[in-house]
Design a protein around this motif. Structure first.
Motif, PDB file in Angstrom:
ATOM      1  N   TRP A  62      -3.529   6.821  -3.685  1.00  0.00           N
ATOM      2  CA  TRP A  62      -2.698   6.633  -4.869  1.00  0.00           C
ATOM      3  C   TRP A  62      -2.897   5.251  -5.473  1.00  0.00           C
ATOM      4  O   TRP A  62      -3.510   4.398  -4.872  1.00  0.00           O
ATOM      5  CB  TRP A  62      -1.211   6.835  -4.518  1.00  0.00           C
TER       6      TRP A  62
ATOM      7  N   GLU B 113      -5.854   3.892   0.093  1.00  0.00           N
ATOM      8  CA  GLU B 113      -4.949   5.031  -0.061  1.00  0.00           C
ATOM      9  C   GLU B 113      -5.353   5.814  -1.313  1.00  0.00           C
ATOM     10  O   GLU B 113      -5.897   5.245  -2.242  1.00  0.00           O
ATOM     11  CB  GLU B 113      -3.490   4.577  -0.235  1.00  0.00           C
TER      12      GLU B 113
ATOM     13  N   LYS C 136     -11.049   2.580  -1.710  1.00  0.00           N
ATOM     14  CA  LYS C 136      -9.630   2.280  -1.732  1.00  0.00           C
ATOM     15  C   LYS C 136      -9.008   2.815  -0.447  1.00  0.00           C
ATOM     16  O   LYS C 136      -9.443   3.849   0.069  1.00  0.00           O
ATOM     17  CB  LYS C 136      -9.020   2.979  -2.968  1.00  0.00           C
TER      18      LYS C 136
ATOM     19  N   GLY D  52       0.790  -1.223   0.000  1.00  0.00           N
ATOM     20  CA  GLY D  52       0.000   0.000   0.000  1.00  0.00           C
ATOM     21  C   GLY D  52       0.825   1.278   0.000  1.00  0.00           C
ATOM     22  O   GLY D  52       0.296   2.367  -0.223  1.00  0.00           O
TER      23      GLY D  52
END
Ligand code: CTP
Ligand code: MG
Ligand code: K
Length: 181
Positions: free
Chosen positions: A181, A179, A177, A117
């Motif tokens: 990114w 994170e 999600k 992650g």
């Protein structure tokens, strides 16, 4: 080709490679591909790469390619350009290559001390594109050469990071999600 045609071709041809990552976020879970195995003290790939996510991702990419095949004639007419059709090789290679590129990137991340992650700027945004382009080029060089002219390739490499960053930010904002990114 004018700019509109180049951008439309780039996005159209890459859609089967863009969808798998996002589908994997939604469909992921279950046993990790590496089965929990370690290599040199770190996970081989980590819990972020699962069989289910990979299969769902590839399936979603193929499905999108089939849908684009049905929409090609009307979409081409609407835009006044000739959008590319997907060969069978390209249809499977684009999503499969995208998932393999993402998996290879996780392997690299674990080898460089990045836990699951954690971001790896640059690699996170391009791993799946490079995987998709490479596998499509190997699977069907004639199709690849006809669709990915130099301007289309450059557009893909410039546009993809922007698209990837924005879809992931939206997925994070929606709580899909972990994170942004
Ligand atoms: N995912 C999956 N299988 C894949 C790819 C993604 O199940 N082959 C799911 C996982 O739930 C993963 C999420 O999609 O956590 C987000 O994908 P990604 O950002 O690529 O994985 P990370 O969790 O960030 O792990 P890594 O650090 O290894 O990239
Ligand atoms: Mg990630
Ligand atoms: K990734």
């Amino acid at each position: 080709m004018d700019l509109v045609a180049v951008v439309a071709t780039a996005v159209w041809a890459m859609l089967p490679a863009y969808v798998p990552n996002n589908a994997a976020v939604l469909g992921g879970g279950g046993p990790p591909i590496d089965g929990g195995r370690l290599w040199r003290g770190d996970r081989l790939l980590g819990d972020g790469k699962t069989w289910r996510g990979t299969v769902v991702g590839i399936g979603a990419g193929v499905a999108v390619g089939l849908i684009l095949g049905l929409l090609r004639a009307p979409a081409s007419a609407l835009l006044g350009i000739s959008l590319p059709a997907f060969s069978v090789g390209a249809l499977f290679a684009l999503p499969t290559g995208a998932m393999l590129g993402d998996i290879a990137a996780s392997f690299l991340k674990r080898r460089t001390g990045r836990k699951r992650g954690r971001p790896f700027p640059g690699l996170d945004q391009l791993d799946f594109v490079l995987g998709a382009l490479l596998l499509a080029g190997l699977a069907d060089p004639a199709w690849f050469g006809a669709v990915f002219t130099l301007p289309v390739l450059v557009t893909v490499l410039v546009l993809t990071p922007a698209l990837h960053v924005s879809t992931n930010a939206i997925a994070y904002w929606l709580g899909l999600k972990d994170e942004p990114w």
